[in-house]
Scaffold this active site. Sequence first.
Site, mmCIF file in Angstrom:
data_model
loop_
_atom_site.group_PDB
_atom_site.id
_atom_site.type_symbol
_atom_site.label_atom_id
_atom_site.label_comp_id
_atom_site.label_asym_id
_atom_site.label_seq_id
_atom_site.Cartn_x
_atom_site.Cartn_y
_atom_site.Cartn_z
ATOM 1 N N CYS A 75 0.953 -1.245 0.175
ATOM 2 C CA CYS A 75 0.070 0.160 -0.022
ATOM 3 C C CYS A 75 0.967 1.282 0.081
ATOM 4 O O CYS A 75 1.456 1.540 0.934
ATOM 5 C CB CYS A 75 -1.008 0.015 1.285
ATOM 6 S SG CYS A 75 -1.996 1.359 1.451
ATOM 7 N N HIS A 161 -2.642 -4.959 -10.358
ATOM 8 C CA HIS A 161 -3.473 -3.703 -10.661
ATOM 9 C C HIS A 161 -3.836 -3.757 -12.340
ATOM 10 O O HIS A 161 -3.001 -4.463 -12.850
ATOM 11 C CB HIS A 161 -2.647 -2.291 -10.591
ATOM 12 C CG HIS A 161 -2.494 -1.829 -9.251
ATOM 13 N ND1 HIS A 161 -3.300 -1.033 -8.772
ATOM 14 C CD2 HIS A 161 -1.478 -2.452 -8.397
ATOM 15 C CE1 HIS A 161 -3.034 -0.841 -7.449
ATOM 16 N NE2 HIS A 161 -1.960 -1.508 -7.103
ATOM 17 N N GLU A 210 -10.472 -0.495 -5.305
ATOM 18 C CA GLU A 210 -9.454 -1.191 -4.704
ATOM 19 C C GLU A 210 -10.084 -2.669 -4.210
ATOM 20 O O GLU A 210 -11.409 -2.484 -3.694
ATOM 21 C CB GLU A 210 -8.842 -0.473 -3.391
ATOM 22 C CG GLU A 210 -8.043 0.640 -3.702
ATOM 23 C CD GLU A 210 -7.075 1.002 -2.638
ATOM 24 O OE1 GLU A 210 -6.346 -0.035 -1.923
ATOM 25 O OE2 GLU A 210 -7.040 2.238 -2.326
ATOM 26 N N CYS A 219 -4.722 5.834 -4.123
ATOM 27 C CA CYS A 219 -4.281 4.611 -4.097
ATOM 28 C C CYS A 219 -2.726 4.963 -4.322
ATOM 29 O O CYS A 219 -2.544 5.125 -5.671
ATOM 30 C CB CYS A 219 -4.970 3.745 -4.762
ATOM 31 S SG CYS A 219 -4.232 2.111 -5.010
ATOM 32 N N THR A 221 -0.132 2.659 -4.828
ATOM 33 C CA THR A 221 0.244 1.720 -5.650
ATOM 34 C C THR A 221 -0.339 1.566 -6.985
ATOM 35 O O THR A 221 0.130 1.363 -8.029
ATOM 36 C CB THR A 221 0.039 0.215 -5.308
ATOM 37 O OG1 THR A 221 -1.155 0.003 -4.731
ATOM 38 C CG2 THR A 221 1.082 0.084 -3.919
ATOM 39 N N GLY A 222 -1.912 2.134 -6.922
ATOM 40 C CA GLY A 222 -2.625 2.270 -7.997
ATOM 41 C C GLY A 222 -2.062 3.578 -8.882
ATOM 42 O O GLY A 222 -2.054 3.153 -10.269
#
Length: 276
Positions: A75, A161, A210, A219, A221-222
């Site tokens: 995260c 993702h 998520e 987000c 990492t997004g």
Amino acid sequence: MRLKFTKMHGLGNDFVMIDGITQRVKLTADKVRQIADRHIGIGCDQLLLVEAPRDPDVDFRYRIYNADGSEVENCGNGARCFARFVRERRLTSKEKILVETAAGILELNVQGADQVSVDMGPPILEPAKIPFQADIQAESYPLDVDGETYTVGAVSMGNPHTVLLVEDVDTAPVHSLGAAIERHPRFPARVNVGFLQILDRKRARLRVFERGVGETRACGTGACAAMVAARIRGLVDEEVQITLPGGTLTIHWPGPGEPVTMTGPATAVYHGQIVV
């Protein structure tokens, strides 16, 4: 069990931070769901637990639980909050902090009062390691959902993702399509779903559905995965400002084999205690 906690957020992506070093903590999925519940608990997108490292060469171990009680690998927004939390709790005075996660070692660099830069490591693009079911690695993939075919990118930043390009994130079907793709059978570990609107080669907008949470205000990492998915298709430069509903992150990625660096704020909201 009485637990001390700190409520934090990174661009509105909110977390309950728990120190598992100076207090005894025993969490179950039911207890995580109780804490995360916005009506009967504290309320958060994710619960982050600080533990002593198993690897003697790093500073901490970092565990991440979604609001539904599931434990996940990584995260980005949480990592920035983690760095600020361990310094404010005086668990370390370091500005460069090495953290053990289920996805590997993260390097966190504290910059000023609230900015933290995170070395997220190189992105994973090989389908089997994401995991994503595809015969060969490609820049993008066709994905059939409810009778429609979408072109998506697939990237792991330690967690899976997929990224769809859209003309306008404000009108994108984030909730309906995000929920359908999250549990698509070609993503055996489920997937986080990003809806990316490219403004120019240095700026983009993003909304993320998520897994185990739903849409969040940000987000990390997004944002990293979205930038990587756009860059391997030649659509953006090596540094991009990505604006999410909660604010803006700076994502830097030179290219394949190189680490992704994410920079943004981390904010403490309040401290408290809860009995679970």
